[in-house]
Design a protein around this motif. Structure first.
Motif, mmCIF file in Angstrom:
data_model
loop_
_atom_site.group_PDB
_atom_site.id
_atom_site.type_symbol
_atom_site.label_atom_id
_atom_site.label_comp_id
_atom_site.label_asym_id
_atom_site.label_seq_id
_atom_site.Cartn_x
_atom_site.Cartn_y
_atom_site.Cartn_z
ATOM 1 N N LEU A 17 -24.783 -0.225 12.176
ATOM 2 C CA LEU A 17 -23.968 -0.345 13.394
ATOM 3 C C LEU A 17 -22.932 -1.452 13.258
ATOM 4 O O LEU A 17 -21.763 -1.281 13.627
ATOM 5 C CB LEU A 17 -24.870 -0.645 14.599
ATOM 6 C CG LEU A 17 -25.699 0.506 15.153
ATOM 7 C CD1 LEU A 17 -26.591 0.011 16.279
ATOM 8 C CD2 LEU A 17 -24.818 1.629 15.663
ATOM 9 N N GLU A 18 -23.365 -2.582 12.723
ATOM 10 C CA GLU A 18 -22.472 -3.730 12.568
ATOM 11 C C GLU A 18 -21.278 -3.388 11.678
ATOM 12 O O GLU A 18 -20.134 -3.731 11.983
ATOM 13 C CB GLU A 18 -23.264 -4.900 11.977
ATOM 14 C CG GLU A 18 -22.489 -6.205 11.937
ATOM 15 C CD GLU A 18 -23.303 -7.349 11.361
ATOM 16 O OE1 GLU A 18 -22.697 -8.325 10.910
ATOM 17 O OE2 GLU A 18 -24.550 -7.254 11.339
ATOM 18 N N TYR A 30 -20.074 -0.280 10.919
ATOM 19 C CA TYR A 30 -19.218 0.736 11.558
ATOM 20 C C TYR A 30 -18.322 0.101 12.634
ATOM 21 O O TYR A 30 -17.147 0.457 12.775
ATOM 22 C CB TYR A 30 -20.067 1.844 12.186
ATOM 23 C CG TYR A 30 -20.500 2.917 11.209
ATOM 24 C CD1 TYR A 30 -19.596 3.499 10.329
ATOM 25 C CD2 TYR A 30 -21.822 3.363 11.177
ATOM 26 C CE1 TYR A 30 -20.001 4.489 9.440
ATOM 27 C CE2 TYR A 30 -22.233 4.343 10.287
ATOM 28 C CZ TYR A 30 -21.318 4.902 9.418
ATOM 29 O OH TYR A 30 -21.707 5.877 8.541
ATOM 30 N N GLN A 31 -18.883 -0.832 13.405
ATOM 31 C CA GLN A 31 -18.083 -1.535 14.423
ATOM 32 C C GLN A 31 -16.953 -2.328 13.762
ATOM 33 O O GLN A 31 -15.826 -2.384 14.266
ATOM 34 C CB GLN A 31 -18.979 -2.489 15.240
ATOM 35 C CG GLN A 31 -20.014 -1.794 16.106
ATOM 36 C CD GLN A 31 -19.427 -1.157 17.358
ATOM 37 O OE1 GLN A 31 -18.214 -1.083 17.529
ATOM 38 N NE2 GLN A 31 -20.287 -0.675 18.233
ATOM 39 N N LYS A 32 -17.254 -2.920 12.615
ATOM 40 C CA LYS A 32 -16.250 -3.662 11.855
ATOM 41 C C LYS A 32 -15.135 -2.725 11.394
ATOM 42 O O LYS A 32 -13.950 -3.070 11.420
ATOM 43 C CB LYS A 32 -16.922 -4.332 10.648
ATOM 44 C CG LYS A 32 -16.087 -5.397 9.959
ATOM 45 C CD LYS A 32 -16.900 -6.070 8.855
ATOM 46 C CE LYS A 32 -16.075 -7.119 8.143
ATOM 47 N NZ LYS A 32 -16.844 -7.761 7.046
ATOM 48 N N THR A 84 -12.458 -1.994 13.927
ATOM 49 C CA THR A 84 -11.527 -3.088 14.270
ATOM 50 C C THR A 84 -10.276 -3.093 13.388
ATOM 51 O O THR A 84 -9.342 -3.833 13.656
ATOM 52 C CB THR A 84 -12.226 -4.463 14.134
ATOM 53 O OG1 THR A 84 -12.635 -4.650 12.773
ATOM 54 C CG2 THR A 84 -13.427 -4.566 15.052
ATOM 55 N N HIS A 127 -16.019 7.115 14.388
ATOM 56 C CA HIS A 127 -16.717 7.194 15.692
ATOM 57 C C HIS A 127 -17.919 8.137 15.606
ATOM 58 O O HIS A 127 -18.993 7.844 16.142
ATOM 59 C CB HIS A 127 -15.757 7.691 16.769
ATOM 60 C CG HIS A 127 -14.961 6.595 17.430
ATOM 61 N ND1 HIS A 127 -15.539 5.670 18.271
ATOM 62 C CD2 HIS A 127 -13.651 6.282 17.349
ATOM 63 C CE1 HIS A 127 -14.610 4.833 18.700
ATOM 64 N NE2 HIS A 127 -13.459 5.173 18.154
ATOM 65 N N LEU A 153 -20.702 6.444 13.684
ATOM 66 C CA LEU A 153 -21.316 5.415 14.543
ATOM 67 C C LEU A 153 -22.254 6.059 15.564
ATOM 68 O O LEU A 153 -23.367 5.576 15.814
ATOM 69 C CB LEU A 153 -20.213 4.626 15.254
ATOM 70 C CG LEU A 153 -20.628 3.457 16.153
ATOM 71 C CD1 LEU A 153 -21.445 2.438 15.386
ATOM 72 C CD2 LEU A 153 -19.395 2.789 16.746
ATOM 73 N N TYR A 182 -26.404 5.550 16.445
ATOM 74 C CA TYR A 182 -26.957 5.347 17.794
ATOM 75 C C TYR A 182 -27.997 6.422 18.123
ATOM 76 O O TYR A 182 -29.018 6.150 18.764
ATOM 77 C CB TYR A 182 -25.843 5.354 18.836
ATOM 78 C CG TYR A 182 -25.156 4.026 19.014
ATOM 79 C CD1 TYR A 182 -25.869 2.890 19.396
ATOM 80 C CD2 TYR A 182 -23.785 3.886 18.811
ATOM 81 C CE1 TYR A 182 -25.248 1.665 19.572
ATOM 82 C CE2 TYR A 182 -23.147 2.652 18.975
ATOM 83 C CZ TYR A 182 -23.892 1.557 19.362
ATOM 84 O OH TYR A 182 -23.279 0.344 19.531
ATOM 85 N N SER A 213 -24.768 5.616 24.235
ATOM 86 C CA SER A 213 -23.740 5.147 23.300
ATOM 87 C C SER A 213 -23.367 6.240 22.308
ATOM 88 O O SER A 213 -22.201 6.376 21.925
ATOM 89 C CB SER A 213 -24.231 3.904 22.546
ATOM 90 O OG SER A 213 -24.450 2.848 23.440
ATOM 91 N N HIS A 255 -19.470 7.742 21.797
ATOM 92 C CA HIS A 255 -18.704 7.742 20.539
ATOM 93 C C HIS A 255 -18.426 9.161 20.040
ATOM 94 O O HIS A 255 -17.385 9.400 19.420
ATOM 95 C CB HIS A 255 -19.432 6.915 19.481
ATOM 96 C CG HIS A 255 -19.301 5.439 19.717
ATOM 97 N ND1 HIS A 255 -18.124 4.751 19.497
ATOM 98 C CD2 HIS A 255 -20.180 4.520 20.198
ATOM 99 C CE1 HIS A 255 -18.293 3.476 19.797
ATOM 100 N NE2 HIS A 255 -19.531 3.311 20.236
#
Length: 650
Positions: free
Chosen positions: A90-91, A93-95, A98, A113, A116, A120, A128, A132
């Protein structure tokens, strides 16, 4: 054979790496390193996999190749996910999300998305995941007939099935099925038959489930899709295991015939586990144990926690059946540890200590209560003795205070009763309006009633604070002005004086507290989820099917925002009914940390989005959303209908 393929891939990637290094082609080096990471993951060497990915990431950063950097993040997160390190995935994919660069396309962001959302879903955070997946669909909206979109439809259906929203799950499975049927993709059709079979099995519709699973088997037998066929046989066996064990065993034997050397050993392990489970149900423990031991042998190279947990649980059950309670206990503790829910002796000791502490406190409280009762009894007796010694003047003063307090209490009771009646009327009115909400006029009535109640509370608060509060302050001041000689004229007068003064100050404090509570009393919340559900039920008919998916609003309490969102939905749904000629309407409401996302999708005839300015309703709606710092995106096409996506900041 599979191992040989991976060795070939690795050697090819190494050659590409060498060639790119000779030609100083940094992009090529970075890409070959990414490919090598998959090989190291296959060899269960995660350290080497992430080492080469780290080198690839540095190279992509150096040459500012943001497309390559996004690919590195996606690869790294995928390896985390495959090894069930979901938080790390998760960390990363969130990066990846950005990264801001014009070279990155909507399609690439859409894939991120979707990836990600998959993580979830694995973590069972379904709200969540849905959010996404919808973001992925929105980014890919210009090409709704792609493999990515169809895969997202299937993933959405899987999530809805897991969260027991079976109607929406069926809706998305059939949406994907319709497309694959139109292009004649039999491989995907077979998968969807299998998914629909599993869905109806969950719903308890066994006949329909078996029908879909058998269709899947027939198609896969035709396509000679061995690995998928094995899964279908296992699924049918599981369905029939209780009501028709003999047929279930026949399907498992069929599955064994289709196992090939290049298949995952976990498939063969699943077959033996299914047999072990069925033998246990039939109380044939010796056979169950033999099948189970075969499954354990086959799963020795499996490092997945979920598989290990299942095996440990089965070991505990078999040991229990054999009356080997010590082993059963040991396996059960191991299973609990794997499930992150150990209940150890330290916790039991903590509970015991807590219980003793509670008992000691209870005893102490009883003694304290007894002492208090005795003290009260003594005080009453003392008061009785001192009654004849009280000053006449002080009695008059005390009588005045009592009279004043009585008047204030009566006045306050009357105010409170009036306010309570008004509040109840407002609440009944609000409940009635929520139940029958259909147009903007009723929303305005609710707003007006909320404002009226706020004004009434403010008025009462002001009356209590300014008038009654001031009067009590004056009484307090005058009461303290008694002559000292009067206080000492008789024995006990001073003590009674102090007590009466304390009562006056307590009343003053209580009046002030009540005033503040009136000022802070929250208005009754608008139940948005109930209002949307009622509205959808009223709108739906034989010509228009309405699906709703509401996530994350259970604890949301903001009447004004809720009413605003409901007005948005009314406008959008009314437009669909009036102009779209649609057969299906889907409403998604998803609350995340910073905003509430609203997506309304129909399969109608669409309209020209460039002519939006001519529509007064939508034009005003956009203005109101902009005032609240929200975003509104409208996509419409004559072939795919209309999708409106809105974000309202919380």
């Amino acid at each position: 054979m599979r191992n040989q393929r991976w060795e070939t891939v690795f050697l090819t990637a190494k050659k590409a790496d060498s060639l790119a290094t000779v030609n100083n082609y940094t992009k090529g080096i970075a890409k070959s390193l990414r490919i090598q990471s998959y090989y190291w993951n296959y060899k269960n060497n995660l350290d080497s996999a992430f080492h080469v990915l780290q080198k690839s990431e540095k190279l992509e950063h150096k040459i500012k190749n943001y497309i390559g950097l996004l690919a590195v993040y996606n690869t790294k997160a995928l390896l985390y996910k495959r090894n069930e390190l979901f938080d790390e995935a998760l960390e990363v994919y969130q990066k990846a999300l950005t990264i801001q660069d014009s070279s990155i396309t909507n399609k690439q962001l859409s894939k991120t998305h979707s990836n990600l959302a998959n993580v979830y879903a694995k973590k069972s955070v379904y709200d969540s995941a849905v959010y996404h997946y919808n973001q992925s669909l929105l980014l890919n909206k210009k090409d709704t007939l792609t493999k990515l979109t169809m895969r997202t439809y299937i993933n959405l259906a899987n999530v809805y099935s897991l969260s027991s929203d079976y109607n929406l799950a069926e809706f998305y499975y059939k949406k994907a099925f319709k497309y694959h049927q139109s292009v004649g993709n039999e491989v995907e059709i077979a998968k969807l038959y299998n998914n629909l079979g599993a869905l109806f099995y969950e719903k308890g519709e066994d006949e329909l489930s078996l029908d879909y699973l058998e269709k899947s088997i027939q198609l896969r037998e035709k396509l000679l899709d061995s690995s998928r066929l094995v899964e279908s046989y296992i699924n049918v066996a599981e369905l029939l295991s209780v009501r028709n064990p003999e047929t279930a065993f026949e399907y498992l034997d069929k599955a064994l015939q289709y196992i090939t050397p290049d298949m995952k050993t976990s498939l063969l392990a699943k077959i033996h586990l299914s047999k072990a489970s069925m033998y246990r149900e039939a109380n044939q423990n010796a056979k169950a144990k033999a099948e189970f031991e075969r499954a354990i042998k086959l799963s020795e190279d499996q490092e997945k926690l979920t598989f290990e947990k299942y095996l440990t649980k089965m070991k505990a059950e078999i040991a229990y059946d054999e009356r080997n309670f010590q082993k059963a206990y040991q396996y059960r503790i191991a299973y609990e540890k794997l499930s992150d829910s150990v209940f150890n002796e330290e916790k039991l000791w903590d509970l015991s200590a807590l219980q003793k502490s509670y008992q000691a406190k209870a005893k102490k409280a009883e003694v304290s209560l007894l002492e208090k009762d005795n003290a009260l009894a003594e005080e009453k007796a003392l008061r009785k003795q001192q009654e004849n010694e009280k000053l006449y003047a002080f009695l008059i003063a005390f009588g005045v205070v009592v009279l004043l307090v009585s008047i204030i209490a009566f006045y306050f009771y009357k105010l409170k009763k009036t306010t309570s009646q008004l509040a109840r009327q407002q609440e009944l009115l609000l409940e009635e309006r929520i139940h029958n909400l259909v147009n903007d006029q009723e929303i305005q009535i609710i707003n007006a009633s909320l404002e009226a109640r706020e004004k009434e509370k403010a008025s009462i608060s002001k009356e209590l604070h300014n008038n009654i509060g001031s009067l009590l302050t004056s009484v307090n001041f005058h009461f303290q002005a008694f002559d000292e000689k009067v206080m000492t004229a008789h024995k006990g007068t001073k003590k009674l004086y102090d007590k009466t003064l304390q009562i006056i100050q307590t009343i003053t404090h209580e009046i002030r507290s009540i005033s503040h509570r009136f000022d802070q009393d929250p208005i009754p919340e608008f139940n948005l989820k109930t209002a949307i559900t009622n509205f959808s039920d009223k709108v739906a008919n034989e010509q228009l099917k309405v699906h709703t998916a509401i996530h994350g609003l259970e604890n949301f309490k903001n009447s004004q925002t809720s009413i605003f969102i409901f007005r948005i939905l009314q406008e959008l749904v009314n437009n669909t009914i009036k102009h779209a000629n649609a057969k299906t309407l889907t409403i998604y409401i998803t609350k995340n940390i910073e905003a509430i996302n609203i997506m309304v999708e129909d399969d109608g005839k669409g309209f020209d989005a460039t002519q939006l300015a001519n529509g007064i309703g939508l034009k005003n709606l956009r203005k109101e959303i902009q005032i609240r710092n929200g975003n509104c995106d409208i996509d419409s096409n004559s072939t795919r209908g209309t999708t409106v996506n809105i974000d309202i900041p919380i």
